[in-house]
Motif scaffolding. Structure first.
Motif, PDB file in Angstrom:
ATOM      1  N   GLU A 172       4.731   7.012   4.071  1.00 21.55           N
ATOM      2  CA  GLU A 172       5.256   5.645   4.157  1.00 21.55           C
ATOM      3  C   GLU A 172       4.509   4.797   3.154  1.00 21.55           C
ATOM      4  O   GLU A 172       3.289   4.740   3.177  1.00 21.55           O
ATOM      5  CB  GLU A 172       5.066   5.091   5.569  1.00 21.55           C
ATOM      6  CG  GLU A 172       5.978   5.786   6.547  1.00 21.55           C
ATOM      7  CD  GLU A 172       5.966   5.153   7.927  1.00 21.55           C
ATOM      8  OE1 GLU A 172       5.307   4.112   8.117  1.00 21.55           O
ATOM      9  OE2 GLU A 172       6.622   5.727   8.809  1.00 21.55           O
ATOM     10  N   GLN A 173       5.239   4.180   2.246  1.00 20.96           N
ATOM     11  CA  GLN A 173       4.599   3.424   1.173  1.00 20.96           C
ATOM     12  C   GLN A 173       5.020   1.962   1.241  1.00 20.96           C
ATOM     13  O   GLN A 173       6.193   1.658   1.398  1.00 20.96           O
ATOM     14  CB  GLN A 173       5.012   4.007  -0.196  1.00 20.96           C
ATOM     15  CG  GLN A 173       4.832   5.515  -0.261  1.00 20.96           C
ATOM     16  CD  GLN A 173       4.769   6.049  -1.688  1.00 20.96           C
ATOM     17  OE1 GLN A 173       4.259   5.397  -2.582  1.00 20.96           O
ATOM     18  NE2 GLN A 173       5.290   7.245  -1.891  1.00 20.96           N
ATOM     19  N   TYR A 174       4.033   1.086   1.144  1.00 25.40           N
ATOM     20  CA  TYR A 174       4.303  -0.357   1.090  1.00 25.40           C
ATOM     21  C   TYR A 174       3.117  -1.035   0.417  1.00 25.40           C
ATOM     22  O   TYR A 174       2.168  -0.362   0.010  1.00 25.40           O
ATOM     23  CB  TYR A 174       4.573  -0.915   2.496  1.00 25.40           C
ATOM     24  CG  TYR A 174       3.413  -0.793   3.471  1.00 25.40           C
ATOM     25  CD1 TYR A 174       3.133   0.415   4.127  1.00 25.40           C
ATOM     26  CD2 TYR A 174       2.584  -1.885   3.741  1.00 25.40           C
ATOM     27  CE1 TYR A 174       2.072   0.519   5.025  1.00 25.40           C
ATOM     28  CE2 TYR A 174       1.525  -1.796   4.641  1.00 25.40           C
ATOM     29  CZ  TYR A 174       1.275  -0.594   5.276  1.00 25.40           C
ATOM     30  OH  TYR A 174       0.222  -0.488   6.160  1.00 25.40           O
ATOM     31  N   THR A 175       3.173  -2.340   0.285  1.00 25.49           N
ATOM     32  CA  THR A 175       2.089  -3.082  -0.354  1.00 25.49           C
ATOM     33  C   THR A 175       1.515  -4.072   0.645  1.00 25.49           C
ATOM     34  O   THR A 175       2.269  -4.753   1.345  1.00 25.49           O
ATOM     35  CB  THR A 175       2.620  -3.826  -1.599  1.00 25.49           C
ATOM     36  OG1 THR A 175       3.217  -2.852  -2.461  1.00 25.49           O
ATOM     37  CG2 THR A 175       1.499  -4.516  -2.356  1.00 25.49           C
ATOM     38  N   SER A 176       0.189  -4.154   0.728  1.00 24.83           N
ATOM     39  CA  SER A 176      -0.437  -5.091   1.667  1.00 24.83           C
ATOM     40  C   SER A 176      -0.206  -6.523   1.198  1.00 24.83           C
ATOM     41  O   SER A 176       0.136  -6.758   0.034  1.00 24.83           O
ATOM     42  CB  SER A 176      -1.945  -4.827   1.778  1.00 24.83           C
ATOM     43  OG  SER A 176      -2.647  -5.523   0.760  1.00 24.83           O
ATOM     44  N   ALA A 177      -0.431  -7.478   2.109  1.00 23.00           N
ATOM     45  CA  ALA A 177      -0.224  -8.897   1.788  1.00 23.00           C
ATOM     46  C   ALA A 177      -1.024  -9.295   0.556  1.00 23.00           C
ATOM     47  O   ALA A 177      -0.579 -10.110  -0.250  1.00 23.00           O
ATOM     48  CB  ALA A 177      -0.624  -9.758   2.982  1.00 23.00           C
ATOM     49  N   SER A 178      -2.226  -8.694   0.365  1.00 23.78           N
ATOM     50  CA  SER A 178      -3.047  -9.071  -0.785  1.00 23.78           C
ATOM     51  C   SER A 178      -2.785  -8.180  -1.997  1.00 23.78           C
ATOM     52  O   SER A 178      -3.505  -8.259  -2.987  1.00 23.78           O
ATOM     53  CB  SER A 178      -4.527  -9.026  -0.399  1.00 23.78           C
ATOM     54  OG  SER A 178      -4.910  -7.700  -0.133  1.00 23.78           O
ATOM     55  N   GLY A 179      -1.780  -7.317  -1.912  1.00 26.57           N
ATOM     56  CA  GLY A 179      -1.360  -6.564  -3.099  1.00 26.57           C
ATOM     57  C   GLY A 179      -1.916  -5.160  -3.227  1.00 26.57           C
ATOM     58  O   GLY A 179      -1.813  -4.560  -4.301  1.00 26.57           O
ATOM     59  N   VAL A 180      -2.495  -4.609  -2.157  1.00 26.28           N
ATOM     60  CA  VAL A 180      -3.019  -3.235  -2.237  1.00 26.28           C
ATOM     61  C   VAL A 180      -1.891  -2.248  -1.919  1.00 26.28           C
ATOM     62  O   VAL A 180      -1.256  -2.348  -0.862  1.00 26.28           O
ATOM     63  CB  VAL A 180      -4.183  -3.034  -1.233  1.00 26.28           C
ATOM     64  CG1 VAL A 180      -4.711  -1.600  -1.294  1.00 26.28           C
ATOM     65  CG2 VAL A 180      -5.306  -4.040  -1.473  1.00 26.28           C
ATOM     66  N   PRO A 181      -1.625  -1.283  -2.814  1.00 27.00           N
ATOM     67  CA  PRO A 181      -0.615  -0.265  -2.506  1.00 27.00           C
ATOM     68  C   PRO A 181      -1.086   0.610  -1.343  1.00 27.00           C
ATOM     69  O   PRO A 181      -2.203   1.116  -1.377  1.00 27.00           O
ATOM     70  CB  PRO A 181      -0.512   0.569  -3.788  1.00 27.00           C
ATOM     71  CG  PRO A 181      -1.223  -0.211  -4.845  1.00 27.00           C
ATOM     72  CD  PRO A 181      -2.219  -1.087  -4.143  1.00 27.00           C
ATOM     73  N   ILE A 182      -0.241   0.752  -0.330  1.00 27.19           N
ATOM     74  CA  ILE A 182      -0.600   1.544   0.852  1.00 27.19           C
ATOM     75  C   ILE A 182       0.278   2.785   0.901  1.00 27.19           C
ATOM     76  O   ILE A 182       1.494   2.687   0.750  1.00 27.19           O
ATOM     77  CB  ILE A 182      -0.344   0.749   2.162  1.00 27.19           C
ATOM     78  CG1 ILE A 182      -0.922  -0.666   2.092  1.00 27.19           C
ATOM     79  CG2 ILE A 182      -0.880   1.530   3.370  1.00 27.19           C
ATOM     80  CD1 ILE A 182      -2.390  -0.770   2.220  1.00 27.19           C
ATOM     81  N   ILE A 183      -0.354   3.937   1.103  1.00 28.36           N
ATOM     82  CA  ILE A 183       0.406   5.174   1.313  1.00 28.36           C
ATOM     83  C   ILE A 183      -0.122   5.817   2.588  1.00 28.36           C
ATOM     84  O   ILE A 183      -1.256   6.311   2.634  1.00 28.36           O
ATOM     85  CB  ILE A 183       0.237   6.151   0.138  1.00 28.36           C
ATOM     86  CG1 ILE A 183       0.550   5.469  -1.201  1.00 28.36           C
ATOM     87  CG2 ILE A 183       1.130   7.383   0.349  1.00 28.36           C
ATOM     88  CD1 ILE A 183       0.172   6.306  -2.426  1.00 28.36           C
ATOM     89  N   ASP A 184       0.680   5.778   3.649  1.00 28.80           N
ATOM     90  CA  ASP A 184       0.320   6.440   4.898  1.00 28.80           C
ATOM     91  C   ASP A 184       1.006   7.798   4.961  1.00 28.80           C
ATOM     92  O   ASP A 184       2.154   7.941   4.532  1.00 28.80           O
ATOM     93  CB  ASP A 184       0.797   5.624   6.112  1.00 28.80           C
ATOM     94  CG  ASP A 184       0.009   4.330   6.304  1.00 28.80           C
ATOM     95  OD1 ASP A 184      -1.159   4.259   5.866  1.00 28.80           O
ATOM     96  OD2 ASP A 184       0.576   3.399   6.914  1.00 28.80           O
ATOM     97  N   ALA A 185       0.304   8.778   5.520  1.00 30.69           N
ATOM     98  CA  ALA A 185       0.887  10.106   5.747  1.00 30.69           C
ATOM     99  C   ALA A 185       0.811  10.377   7.248  1.00 30.69           C
ATOM    100  O   ALA A 185      -0.270  10.496   7.814  1.00 30.69           O
ATOM    101  CB  ALA A 185       0.109  11.165   4.973  1.00 30.69           C
ATOM    102  N   ILE A 186       1.981  10.421   7.870  1.00 32.94           N
ATOM    103  CA  ILE A 186       2.039  10.530   9.329  1.00 32.94           C
ATOM    104  C   ILE A 186       2.645  11.889   9.702  1.00 32.94           C
ATOM    105  O   ILE A 186       3.765  12.185   9.282  1.00 32.94           O
ATOM    106  CB  ILE A 186       2.944   9.422   9.926  1.00 32.94           C
ATOM    107  CG1 ILE A 186       2.643   8.052   9.303  1.00 32.94           C
ATOM    108  CG2 ILE A 186       2.843   9.415  11.450  1.00 32.94           C
ATOM    109  CD1 ILE A 186       1.343   7.448   9.702  1.00 32.94           C
TER     110      ILE A 186
END
Ligand code: ZN
Length: 477
Positions: free
Chosen positions: A251-265
């Motif tokens: 699951e990929q998204y960007t945090s409110a402050s602009g950090v790219p997030i990649i979760d692996a569930i």
């Protein structure tokens, strides 16, 4: 990269282990004419008294390129064993004149070693891969060492018996290597003082996902296999590298402050088991306000179905066993600043990781309207003088004590007591400056005390004496 190591060793030369880190390498140089190279063997350890064989002397690794091919176990009742083969391409600089140097590699067999472009002879025993470079390496000389290796993966355990390293699972592997488990999956200078950048190409059966640190470059499938390419350009301590394999959805998204997030569930996880990950963006903002900008190119979580019995702050991609609960999500995120960006110079300094991460979850939970940091401090202080919290030198808990209650709870209580003593402004200035000054490298307890005194303008010798250098429960400070 190890500049910080030498810096700390020089600045606080009285610290025994820091001296040993340098002394152990110098001692092995052979006599020679002035100005001539004095070739010798790099030490087989980095000089950390808790894990003497961990790390190596005489080399400074700049980059690890890990090209891995992994086949997870077949379905039960097949044994819980995988097959790993790898090519590690390691860029390093000699820090002394070397006719021999070691890397750590345990439970896997090296099949070829190339230094520069030439095949070299090598030997392997007791977790040490011993390489004899020819031509010999002069101090300051950089070269590339390419090691082909592989073998059967199992479920290694640390000195306390906890699972760590390349932990084979039925559907892949959990890869979490604190403190000295990295050598179960790649040839490594396995000590936090030698941070390096990493790149990964991990080939797994089609349908499996391989998750490493940093940013996902891409994945390519051919002939029933998928190669996952990751790039981790931020200097990283070896125990924080991962190459976890499983049945994950990304699951990929960007945090409110602009950090790219990649979760692996893991695909078997329920919504409830990962619900707290939805707080990640707010938590990043919360810690950025207190500790400074998020230090790395990306973040994210791995939530696996199997368990090692704990979570780990794998750099940019925290690992969670089975479930990602809120306080643990906050704890592992805070470690990215406290532990990952600023890392312990010696394992004895681990309270600086775990005390900060534990305290960070206290202040996050207070923000969320749960009990206050003061109340959690009081809970720790309500423990009787005979409680295990009060039987340890927090700044030197011993190799079997690095993940014990005193390191976590008393470490956090120490920080809370410090905050009350020097005031909120100085305390959070200290937190920010700690990260700004030592980020990208390592630091010691003595570095922390010196900075706390510098920023508060107070003499804190007695304070830290009762909190981190004496076992008994502090009564006055
Ligand atoms: Zn922790």
């Amino acid at each position: 990269m190890s500049r910080r190591m030498y810096r700390s060793a020089l600045v606080i030369g009285g610290i025994v282990a820091a001296t040993a880190l340098v002394g152990s390498t110098a001692a092995s140089a052979a006599p020679g004419r002035p100005g001539e190279p004095r070739y010798g063997a790099g030490a087989e350890g980095a000089g950390d008294p808790y894990f003497p064989a961990s790390g190596n002397g005489g080399i400074d690794v700049l980059h690890y390129d890990l090209d891995l091919d992994y086949t997870p176990p077949a379905a039960a009742p097949a044994p819980l064993e995988g097959q790993l083969s790898g090519v590690a391409t390691i860029e390093l600089t000699a820090t002394q004149d070397l006719d021999q140097f070691n890397l750590d590699l345990r439970g896997l067999t090296a099949t070829s070693v190339v230094v520069g472009k030439k095949s070299m002879s090598f030997t392997q025993s007791d977790g040490e891969l011993v390489i004899t470079p020819r031509p010999k390496l002069k101090a300051g000389e950089s070269t590339t060492v390419t090691i082909a290796y592989g073998g059967t993966t199992t479920r290694p355990t640390d000195i306390e018996g906890a699972l760590y390293g390349w932990v084979t699972t039925r559907d892949g592997a959990m890869v979490v290597s604190e403190p000295d488990g990295a050598s179960t999956w790649y040839p490594v200078n396995d000590h936090p003082t030698d941070k390096a950048t990493y790149s990964f190409e991990i080939t797994v059966p089609e349908g499996k996902t391989a998750v490493a640190n940093g940013l996902l470059v891409g994945s390519e499938t051919a002939d029933g296999k998928t190669t996952w390419t990751w790039d981790a350009p931020d200097p990283m301590a070896s125990y924080l590298a991962t190459a976890t394999v499983g049945n994950f959805r990304l699951e990929q998204y960007t945090s409110a402050s602009g950090v790219p997030i990649i979760d692996a569930i893991d695909i078997t996880r329920s919504a409830g088991q990962v619900a707290s990950l939805a707080l990640t963006s707010d938590m990043i903002s919360f810690f950025e306000e207190r500790y400074g900008d998020y230090p790395f190119v990306s973040y994210g979580a791995i939530v696996d179905n199997d368990s090692v019995g704990y979570a780990l702050e794998t750099q940019t991609r925290s690992f969670f066993s089975s479930t990602a609960g809120e306080s643990t999500v906050a704890h592992e995120l805070a470690h990215q600043w406290m532990g990952d960006h600023v890392s312990p110079a010696r394992w004895a300094d681990i309270w600086l990781n775990e005390g900060w991460a534990t305290y960070s979850s206290w202040i996050w939970l207070e923000e969320r309207g749960s009990s206050t940091a003061q109340a959690r401090f009081q809970t720790v202080m309500n423990r009787a003088p005979g409680h295990a919290t009060w039987n340890t030198v927090v700044a030197d808990p011993g190799p079997l004590g690095i993940f014990g209650t005193p390191v976590y709870d008393r470490g956090a209580a120490t920080l809370h007591a410090l905050r009350v003593k020097i005031g909120d402004d100085a305390f959070f200035d200290l937190a920010k400056e700690w990260v700004a000054r030592f980020g990208g490298g390592t630091a010691t307890t003595a570095d922390f005390i010196a900075l706390a005194e510098e920023i508060s303008g107070q003499d804190l010798a007695d304070f830290f004496d009762v909190w981190v250098y004496q076992p008994p429960k502090p009564t006055v400070w």
